[in-house]
Design a protein around this motif. Structure first.
Motif, PDB file in Angstrom:
ATOM      1  N   GLN A 132      13.515  10.354 -12.651  1.00 50.42           N
ATOM      2  CA  GLN A 132      11.756   9.974 -13.269  1.00 50.42           C
ATOM      3  C   GLN A 132      11.201   9.256 -11.721  1.00 50.42           C
ATOM      4  OE1 GLN A 132      12.615   7.590 -16.725  1.00 50.42           O
ATOM      5  NE2 GLN A 132      10.459   7.989 -16.980  1.00 50.42           N
ATOM      6  N   ALA A 133       9.987   9.884 -11.734  1.00 49.10           N
ATOM      7  CA  ALA A 133       9.622   9.095 -10.401  1.00 49.10           C
ATOM      8  C   ALA A 133       8.113   8.390 -11.635  1.00 49.10           C
ATOM      9  CB  ALA A 133       9.296   9.805  -9.578  1.00 49.10           C
ATOM     10  N   MET A 134       7.197   7.832 -10.656  1.00 50.15           N
ATOM     11  CA  MET A 134       5.683   7.354 -11.172  1.00 50.15           C
ATOM     12  C   MET A 134       4.926   7.977  -9.308  1.00 50.15           C
ATOM     13  SD  MET A 134       5.744   5.266 -13.724  1.00 50.15           S
ATOM     14  CE  MET A 134       3.894   5.933 -13.623  1.00 50.15           C
ATOM     15  N   SER A 135       4.271   8.238  -9.485  1.00 50.32           N
ATOM     16  CA  SER A 135       3.072   9.195  -8.475  1.00 50.32           C
ATOM     17  C   SER A 135       3.098   8.016  -7.490  1.00 50.32           C
ATOM     18  CB  SER A 135       2.288   9.409  -9.189  1.00 50.32           C
ATOM     19  OG  SER A 135       1.142   8.722  -9.371  1.00 50.32           O
ATOM     20  N   TYR A 136       2.101   6.960  -8.243  1.00 48.54           N
ATOM     21  CA  TYR A 136       2.520   5.844  -7.089  1.00 48.54           C
ATOM     22  C   TYR A 136       3.624   5.282  -6.551  1.00 48.54           C
ATOM     23  CZ  TYR A 136       2.126   3.285 -11.320  1.00 48.54           C
ATOM     24  OH  TYR A 136       2.662   2.538 -13.096  1.00 48.54           O
ATOM     25  N   ASN A 137       4.590   4.780  -6.852  1.00 52.75           N
ATOM     26  CA  ASN A 137       5.784   4.477  -6.542  1.00 52.75           C
ATOM     27  C   ASN A 137       6.888   4.855  -5.927  1.00 52.75           C
ATOM     28  OD1 ASN A 137       7.412   2.283  -5.853  1.00 52.75           O
ATOM     29  ND2 ASN A 137       7.152   0.800  -7.603  1.00 52.75           N
ATOM     30  N   GLU A 138       7.607   5.020  -7.180  1.00 51.69           N
ATOM     31  CA  GLU A 138       8.955   6.144  -6.555  1.00 51.69           C
ATOM     32  C   GLU A 138       9.067   7.358  -5.984  1.00 51.69           C
ATOM     33  OE1 GLU A 138       9.600   2.844  -9.573  1.00 51.69           O
ATOM     34  OE2 GLU A 138       8.774   4.703  -9.745  1.00 51.69           O
ATOM     35  N   TYR A 139       8.471   8.305  -5.905  1.00 49.60           N
ATOM     36  CA  TYR A 139       8.545   9.754  -5.489  1.00 49.60           C
ATOM     37  C   TYR A 139       7.119   9.300  -3.864  1.00 49.60           C
ATOM     38  CZ  TYR A 139       5.847  14.305  -4.104  1.00 49.60           C
ATOM     39  OH  TYR A 139       5.791  15.324  -3.211  1.00 49.60           O
ATOM     40  N   ALA A 140       6.723   7.929  -3.931  1.00 52.64           N
ATOM     41  CA  ALA A 140       6.096   8.013  -2.142  1.00 52.64           C
ATOM     42  C   ALA A 140       7.690   7.549  -1.479  1.00 52.64           C
ATOM     43  CB  ALA A 140       5.690   6.699  -2.239  1.00 52.64           C
ATOM     44  N   GLN A 141       8.199   6.332  -2.417  1.00 50.82           N
ATOM     45  CA  GLN A 141       9.538   6.346  -1.997  1.00 50.82           C
ATOM     46  C   GLN A 141      10.801   7.222  -1.017  1.00 50.82           C
ATOM     47  OE1 GLN A 141      12.426   4.081  -3.972  1.00 50.82           O
ATOM     48  NE2 GLN A 141      10.345   2.831  -4.752  1.00 50.82           N
ATOM     49  N   LEU A 142      10.848   8.551  -1.529  1.00 56.58           N
ATOM     50  CA  LEU A 142      11.392  10.369  -1.058  1.00 56.58           C
ATOM     51  C   LEU A 142      11.537  10.432   0.279  1.00 56.58           C
ATOM     52  CD1 LEU A 142      11.648  12.207  -4.682  1.00 56.58           C
ATOM     53  CD2 LEU A 142      13.385  10.609  -3.539  1.00 56.58           C
ATOM     54  N   LEU A 143       9.416  10.080  -0.023  1.00 56.56           N
ATOM     55  CA  LEU A 143       8.819  10.458   1.245  1.00 56.56           C
ATOM     56  C   LEU A 143       8.482   9.701   2.582  1.00 56.56           C
ATOM     57  CD1 LEU A 143       5.177  11.912  -0.114  1.00 56.56           C
ATOM     58  CD2 LEU A 143       7.752  13.537   0.347  1.00 56.56           C
ATOM     59  N   GLU A 144       9.223   8.531   2.051  1.00 60.87           N
ATOM     60  CA  GLU A 144       9.464   7.377   3.044  1.00 60.87           C
ATOM     61  C   GLU A 144      10.645   7.648   3.512  1.00 60.87           C
ATOM     62  OE1 GLU A 144       6.389   4.127   0.618  1.00 60.87           O
ATOM     63  OE2 GLU A 144       8.857   3.910   0.832  1.00 60.87           O
ATOM     64  N   ALA A 145      11.837   8.212   3.055  1.00 62.37           N
ATOM     65  CA  ALA A 145      13.181   8.055   3.299  1.00 62.37           C
ATOM     66  C   ALA A 145      13.054   9.045   4.635  1.00 62.37           C
ATOM     67  CB  ALA A 145      13.918   8.730   1.709  1.00 62.37           C
ATOM     68  N   LYS A 146      14.067   8.803   5.746  1.00 62.03           N
ATOM     69  CA  LYS A 146      14.510  10.151   6.494  1.00 62.03           C
ATOM     70  C   LYS A 146      15.395  10.866   5.876  1.00 62.03           C
ATOM     71  CE  LYS A 146      14.915   8.014  10.775  1.00 62.03           C
ATOM     72  NZ  LYS A 146      14.947   7.376  12.358  1.00 62.03           N
ATOM     73  N   ASN A 147      15.385  12.328   6.423  1.00 60.42           N
ATOM     74  CA  ASN A 147      16.121  13.081   6.359  1.00 60.42           C
ATOM     75  C   ASN A 147      17.348  13.217   7.458  1.00 60.42           C
ATOM     76  OD1 ASN A 147      17.064  15.794   6.152  1.00 60.42           O
ATOM     77  ND2 ASN A 147      16.054  16.714   6.012  1.00 60.42           N
ATOM     78  N   PRO A 148      18.618  12.980   7.062  1.00 61.13           N
ATOM     79  CA  PRO A 148      19.805  12.726   8.188  1.00 61.13           C
ATOM     80  C   PRO A 148      19.499  14.453   9.239  1.00 61.13           C
ATOM     81  CG  PRO A 148      20.377  13.020   6.043  1.00 61.13           C
ATOM     82  CD  PRO A 148      19.126  12.782   5.608  1.00 61.13           C
ATOM     83  N   LYS A 149      19.422  15.356   8.226  1.00 65.79           N
ATOM     84  CA  LYS A 149      20.002  16.851   8.874  1.00 65.79           C
ATOM     85  C   LYS A 149      18.660  16.962  10.223  1.00 65.79           C
ATOM     86  CE  LYS A 149      22.429  19.098   5.164  1.00 65.79           C
ATOM     87  NZ  LYS A 149      21.746  19.983   4.206  1.00 65.79           N
ATOM     88  N   THR A 150      17.356  15.773  10.388  1.00 63.35           N
ATOM     89  CA  THR A 150      16.601  16.202  10.656  1.00 63.35           C
ATOM     90  C   THR A 150      16.079  14.971  11.872  1.00 63.35           C
ATOM     91  OG1 THR A 150      14.541  15.638   9.060  1.00 63.35           O
ATOM     92  CG2 THR A 150      15.848  18.003   9.977  1.00 63.35           C
ATOM     93  N   GLY A 151      16.390  14.133  10.776  1.00 61.90           N
ATOM     94  CA  GLY A 151      15.479  12.426  11.775  1.00 61.90           C
ATOM     95  C   GLY A 151      14.915  12.571  11.994  1.00 61.90           C
ATOM     96  N   LYS A 152      14.240  12.723  11.068  1.00 60.16           N
ATOM     97  CA  LYS A 152      12.500  12.944  10.104  1.00 60.16           C
ATOM     98  C   LYS A 152      12.464  12.677   9.006  1.00 60.16           C
ATOM     99  CE  LYS A 152      10.966  16.188  13.609  1.00 60.16           C
ATOM    100  NZ  LYS A 152      10.214  16.958  14.275  1.00 60.16           N
ATOM    101  N   LEU A 153      11.191  11.872   8.791  1.00 61.98           N
ATOM    102  CA  LEU A 153      10.625  11.749   7.263  1.00 61.98           C
ATOM    103  C   LEU A 153      11.124  12.828   6.131  1.00 61.98           C
ATOM    104  CD1 LEU A 153       7.953   9.476   7.528  1.00 61.98           C
ATOM    105  CD2 LEU A 153      10.666   8.784   7.228  1.00 61.98           C
ATOM    106  N   TYR A 154      11.844  13.004   5.073  1.00 64.30           N
ATOM    107  CA  TYR A 154      11.115  13.681   3.965  1.00 64.30           C
ATOM    108  C   TYR A 154       9.947  13.829   3.714  1.00 64.30           C
ATOM    109  CZ  TYR A 154      16.601  13.663   2.724  1.00 64.30           C
ATOM    110  OH  TYR A 154      17.337  13.957   2.882  1.00 64.30           O
ATOM    111  N   THR A 155       9.321  15.563   4.128  1.00 60.55           N
ATOM    112  CA  THR A 155       8.309  15.448   3.407  1.00 60.55           C
ATOM    113  C   THR A 155       7.529  16.315   2.111  1.00 60.55           C
ATOM    114  OG1 THR A 155       8.429  18.054   3.884  1.00 60.55           O
ATOM    115  CG2 THR A 155       8.116  16.666   5.901  1.00 60.55           C
TER     116      THR A 155
END
Length: 380
Positions: free
Chosen positions: A193-216
């Motif tokens: 569960q996620a709010m469009s304005y909060n928790e969903y953004a937390q995913l896009l602020e997290a780094k993908n350990p496989k690429t070293g870049k942020l998730y998209t």
């Protein structure tokens, strides 16, 4: 920026938390009109911690919109142990911001409250899964580990699953989710569960350990309950029902809503300034996260065809129907019966819209266009 005024409001929060627990003085701040030339003190209980979800109220304080109406508004921060509608009903605040289903449940249990301003016209709740999971609709949650927050936040999810022919108590594994996205990021659950304005953004602020870049966004799929037909009304301004019979409180309510409209219109047109105001409250969420949140919250308000804050009859009916018919995993519904005709009124918001329009405020936001926000790691 009137930082002192905002921080004064924050300092009052601890007093309200005590009041919510029944250990503070039970003196209500609602009001008799202030003496000529004086400001009427008002307490607004927010639903959660300071963040851009409440930027319009923060801006109305900061920009002096409430003072223009003769009101000295104190913003009372919410939290995990504060129920805004209860704070309002017990006289510890003059108005409160709360989700409609939760407030209606409290109302059914005896809280004398009325929705006088439906600020969020649309739901911001998502269920988010990894793109490679193939989960793109409620029907595809069957047999999956499904995270949800509980505490009355789950009924859009449960209504969506029920509508798709899934029994939430039997056909999925329900997982109590924290108010973050760690369980999904760690692959402990299939959908979160996620709010469009909060928790969903937390995913896009997290780094993908496989690429070293942020998730998209391409890494995830979203179930938006607006598209599934199970969305429910969320942030609204609630007033004390009994006090609405008093002329002074009625007039105060119109003034409060007029200034609130100006605050939200200001944040629609000045997203970065409002981001900065929110950050200045001491919020733990960073600048890019708050700007994302401001942008997404604006999407839930604007455009407002009937004017900001007006309750849409169809959206209200859908919320009430889901509240009465959708069962959670224990077989409970939000409501046992339909609320009476005092549960909401558009009388005061329509007067406020008229006053705001006369002051040159765009109350519909027809030309509103969201921006593209670049998130930084951790929302910094």
């Amino acid at each position: 920026m009137r930082k002192v005024r905002i921080f004064t409001a924050i300092a009052a929060t601890s007093a309200l938390i005590l009041a919510g627990c029944g250990t503070a003085d039970d003196d209500s701040s609602t009001a008799t009109p202030a003496a000529s030339g004086e400001l009427t003190p008002i307490k607004l209980q927010l639903q959660w911690f300071f963040q851009a979800q409440f930027a319009g109220y923060i801006a109305a304080v900061d920009q002096g919109f409430y003072k223009e109406q003769g009101l000295d508004v104190q913003l009372l921060e919410g939290g995990t142990d504060i129920v805004p509608q209860t704070v309002l009903a017990t006289g510890k605040a003059d108005y409160a911001v709360a989700w409609v289903p939760k407030a209606l449940a409290s109302r059914e249990q005896g809280a004398g409250i009325t929705d006088v301003g439906q600020i969020f016209g649309r739901s911001g709740t998502y269920q988010v899964a990894w793109k490679d999971s193939g989960i793109t609709s409620a029907a595809q949650l069957k047999g999956k580990k499904v995270g949800n927050w509980g505490f009355g936040n789950e009924f859009e999810l449960f209504a969506g699953m029920t509508k798709a022919g899934i029994d939430p108590g039997k056909d999925v594994t329900l997982v109590q989710q924290q108010f973050d996205m760690q369980a999904l990021l760690k692959h402990e659950i299939d959908a979160a569960q996620a709010m469009s304005y909060n928790e969903y953004a937390q995913l896009l602020e997290a780094k993908n350990p496989k690429t070293g870049k942020l998730y998209t966004a391409d890494d995830f799929s979203i179930i938006d309950w607006k598209n599934e037909g199970s969305a429910m009304l969320q942030d609204a301004v609630w007033a004390n029902t009994a006090k609405l019979s008093d002329t002074a409180y009625q007039q105060q309510t119109v003034k409060f809503l007029t200034a609130t409209i100006k605050g939200w219109a200001f944040c629609r047109d000045n997203a970065e300034k409002c981001r900065d105001m929110v950050v200045a409250t001491g919020s733990k969420l960073g600048k890019s996260h708050q700007l994302w949140q401001m942008n997404e919250v604006n999407k839930l308000i604007w455009p407002a065809a009937g004017g900001i804050g007006v309750v849409d009859d169809a959206a209200w009916k859908q919320t009430v129907d889901i509240s009465q018919t959708t069962k959670n995993q224990t077989g409970d519904t939000v409501l046992k019966k339909a609320p009476d005709d005092k549960a909401y009124t558009n009388d005061y918001i329509n007067q406020a819209i008229t006053a705001a329009k006369a002051a040159g405020v765009d109350v519909n936001g027809t030309s509103f266009q969201p921006t593209t926000v670049t998130l930084e790691e951790g929302g910094a």
